[in-house]
Design an enzyme around this catalytic site. Sequence first.
Site, PDB file in Angstrom:
ATOM      1  N   HIS A  70      -5.572  -3.635   3.629  1.00  0.00           N
ATOM      2  CA  HIS A  70      -5.974  -2.733   4.717  1.00  0.00           C
ATOM      3  C   HIS A  70      -6.554  -3.479   5.929  1.00  0.00           C
ATOM      4  O   HIS A  70      -6.015  -3.363   7.027  1.00  0.00           O
ATOM      5  CB  HIS A  70      -6.922  -1.652   4.175  1.00  0.00           C
ATOM      6  CG  HIS A  70      -7.711  -0.950   5.227  1.00  0.00           C
ATOM      7  ND1 HIS A  70      -7.120  -0.135   6.172  1.00  0.00           N
ATOM      8  CD2 HIS A  70      -9.049  -0.964   5.517  1.00  0.00           C
ATOM      9  CE1 HIS A  70      -8.065   0.339   6.986  1.00  0.00           C
ATOM     10  NE2 HIS A  70      -9.230  -0.145   6.614  1.00  0.00           N
ATOM     11  N   HIS A  95     -13.853  -6.144   8.929  1.00  0.00           N
ATOM     12  CA  HIS A  95     -14.513  -4.909   9.365  1.00  0.00           C
ATOM     13  C   HIS A  95     -15.121  -4.060   8.246  1.00  0.00           C
ATOM     14  O   HIS A  95     -16.052  -3.314   8.491  1.00  0.00           O
ATOM     15  CB  HIS A  95     -13.589  -4.068  10.249  1.00  0.00           C
ATOM     16  CG  HIS A  95     -12.622  -3.189   9.502  1.00  0.00           C
ATOM     17  ND1 HIS A  95     -11.375  -3.618   9.134  1.00  0.00           N
ATOM     18  CD2 HIS A  95     -12.727  -1.923   9.056  1.00  0.00           C
ATOM     19  CE1 HIS A  95     -10.752  -2.645   8.508  1.00  0.00           C
ATOM     20  NE2 HIS A  95     -11.544  -1.597   8.430  1.00  0.00           N
ATOM     21  N   GLU A  99     -19.806  -2.969   4.912  1.00  0.00           N
ATOM     22  CA  GLU A  99     -19.863  -1.581   4.457  1.00  0.00           C
ATOM     23  C   GLU A  99     -19.568  -1.451   2.955  1.00  0.00           C
ATOM     24  O   GLU A  99     -20.240  -0.726   2.248  1.00  0.00           O
ATOM     25  CB  GLU A  99     -18.843  -0.772   5.268  1.00  0.00           C
ATOM     26  CG  GLU A  99     -18.603   0.618   4.750  1.00  0.00           C
ATOM     27  CD  GLU A  99     -19.261   1.666   5.626  1.00  0.00           C
ATOM     28  OE1 GLU A  99     -19.661   1.311   6.744  1.00  0.00           O
ATOM     29  OE2 GLU A  99     -19.367   2.805   5.181  1.00  0.00           O
ATOM     30  N   ASP A 100     -18.552  -2.174   2.494  1.00  0.00           N
ATOM     31  CA  ASP A 100     -18.039  -1.918   1.145  1.00  0.00           C
ATOM     32  C   ASP A 100     -18.312  -2.998   0.108  1.00  0.00           C
ATOM     33  O   ASP A 100     -17.894  -2.865  -1.040  1.00  0.00           O
ATOM     34  CB  ASP A 100     -16.507  -1.713   1.214  1.00  0.00           C
ATOM     35  CG  ASP A 100     -16.134  -0.472   2.001  1.00  0.00           C
ATOM     36  OD1 ASP A 100     -16.997   0.410   2.133  1.00  0.00           O
ATOM     37  OD2 ASP A 100     -14.996  -0.393   2.487  1.00  0.00           O
ATOM     38  N   ASP A 160      -8.313   0.883  12.884  1.00  0.00           N
ATOM     39  CA  ASP A 160      -8.718   1.229  11.516  1.00  0.00           C
ATOM     40  C   ASP A 160      -8.289   2.669  11.208  1.00  0.00           C
ATOM     41  O   ASP A 160      -7.656   2.956  10.190  1.00  0.00           O
ATOM     42  CB  ASP A 160     -10.246   1.076  11.432  1.00  0.00           C
ATOM     43  CG  ASP A 160     -10.809   1.417  10.063  1.00  0.00           C
ATOM     44  OD1 ASP A 160     -10.131   1.136   9.055  1.00  0.00           O
ATOM     45  OD2 ASP A 160     -11.939   1.952  10.004  1.00  0.00           O
ATOM     46  N   ASP A 280      12.245  20.225  28.468  1.00  0.00           N
ATOM     47  CA  ASP A 280      11.768  18.833  28.584  1.00  0.00           C
ATOM     48  C   ASP A 280      11.376  18.232  27.236  1.00  0.00           C
ATOM     49  O   ASP A 280      10.259  17.798  27.016  1.00  0.00           O
ATOM     50  CB  ASP A 280      10.627  18.714  29.595  1.00  0.00           C
ATOM     51  CG  ASP A 280       9.486  19.668  29.270  1.00  0.00           C
ATOM     52  OD1 ASP A 280       9.665  20.534  28.399  1.00  0.00           O
ATOM     53  OD2 ASP A 280       8.415  19.518  29.881  1.00  0.00           O
TER      54      ASP A 280
HETATM   55 MN    MN Z   1     -11.368   0.277   7.287  1.00  0.00          MN
END
Ligand code: MN
Length: 398
Positions: A70, A95, A99-100, A160, A280
């Site tokens: 990812h 990134h 966080e993870d 992201d 259009d």
């Molecule tokens: Mn992410």
Amino acid sequence: MLELESDIDIETRQQLDQKLIKASYRRLLRSMIKVSVSKADKAEIRKAFVFAMEAHGDQRRKSGEPYITHPLEVARICFEEMGLGYKSVIAAILHDVVEDTPVTIKEIQKNFGDKISRIVDGLTKLDGLYNVESPQAENFKKVLSTLVDDVRVILIKMADRLHNLRTIDSMPRHKQIKIAAETSYIYAPLAHRLGLYNLKSEFMDICLKINEPELYESVTTKLKESTKERNKFINEFIKPLKVSLDELNVEYEIFGRPKSISSIANKIKTKHVKFEEIYDIFAIRIVVDVPKEKEKSICWQIYSIVTDVHRPIPERLKDWITTPKSNGYESLHTSVIGPGGRYVEVQIRSRRMDDIAEKGYASHWKYKGIANIHGIYDHWFDSIREVLETPHNDAIEF
Ligand code: MN
């Protein structure tokens, strides 16, 4: 016996993971082949890759793929689809680490320096800001207020979001709906304000696919079914222009471009018309390769060629070359009466204008003759900051 079998399973699974990770990393590197990235920068990218891969360990995406695929794909989107530079690539690879995983922002700073760590920190803080309970405008402002430091934070965040949307099928339904809501209230209007039209269209198309799958399907199918007829019409429209365009002696490209699925669907809903009744569905685009100083005069010459053959509708003329839109959009638009009395929108622009309109201002730096890449970034980031600091109501009400 059973044990032996599961050993084999683990081994093949690891091999498969390795394959997927390698493929993602190669894809990122391949996107960078065309531009010269210094050896030092390449080494730094590799360092970030190994660092993030080790941090994420055996975490997986909902789809079952190793998690590291990812951030690698987000980095590729930043570089290839948004025209961002290698610092953004490194930050994108890192990134989700803070966080993870147990890795701290201090460790990022120690390994990758102040600038990268500040971007990663911004990205980490941006997560979880959105609150379903509070009004959309409130959420929008909260997101904007965090962007003062480095605009790259929001651009990487958008990449992201784009990758999460592209892979949203493996998410449970209730999460899909939440992500779609966030996207249409925050990310799509922001992409629009920043002039990132490709991103905005894809955001809106995927939101439509989640929220109104039948409508999405029916427009997609009808677009596909009508391709042949549309191409025939486009060829008929283009043919009489070609002789005069060739006489200009400049490199050019002329083609029909379908409008986004969501914008067609929107018309069907708001104007209560059938797909077949929308005239259009596509626009004709003429893109010329000329030096910057010749752009304006060549574009007007082309306008004159087009309107010599196809009768123009004067009130539809939009000159965003002389006066670009506030988000930087430059192009000459008009509508003419094409074969069979059909209205056709024609967009005339240079390659530079086209690239910026499609990918955003960062793609600017790929142009020759632009010596100071950093200067251009600063200019773009300044203009984004300006857009963000003076939010007009239109973005919030979008
Ligand atoms: Mn992410």
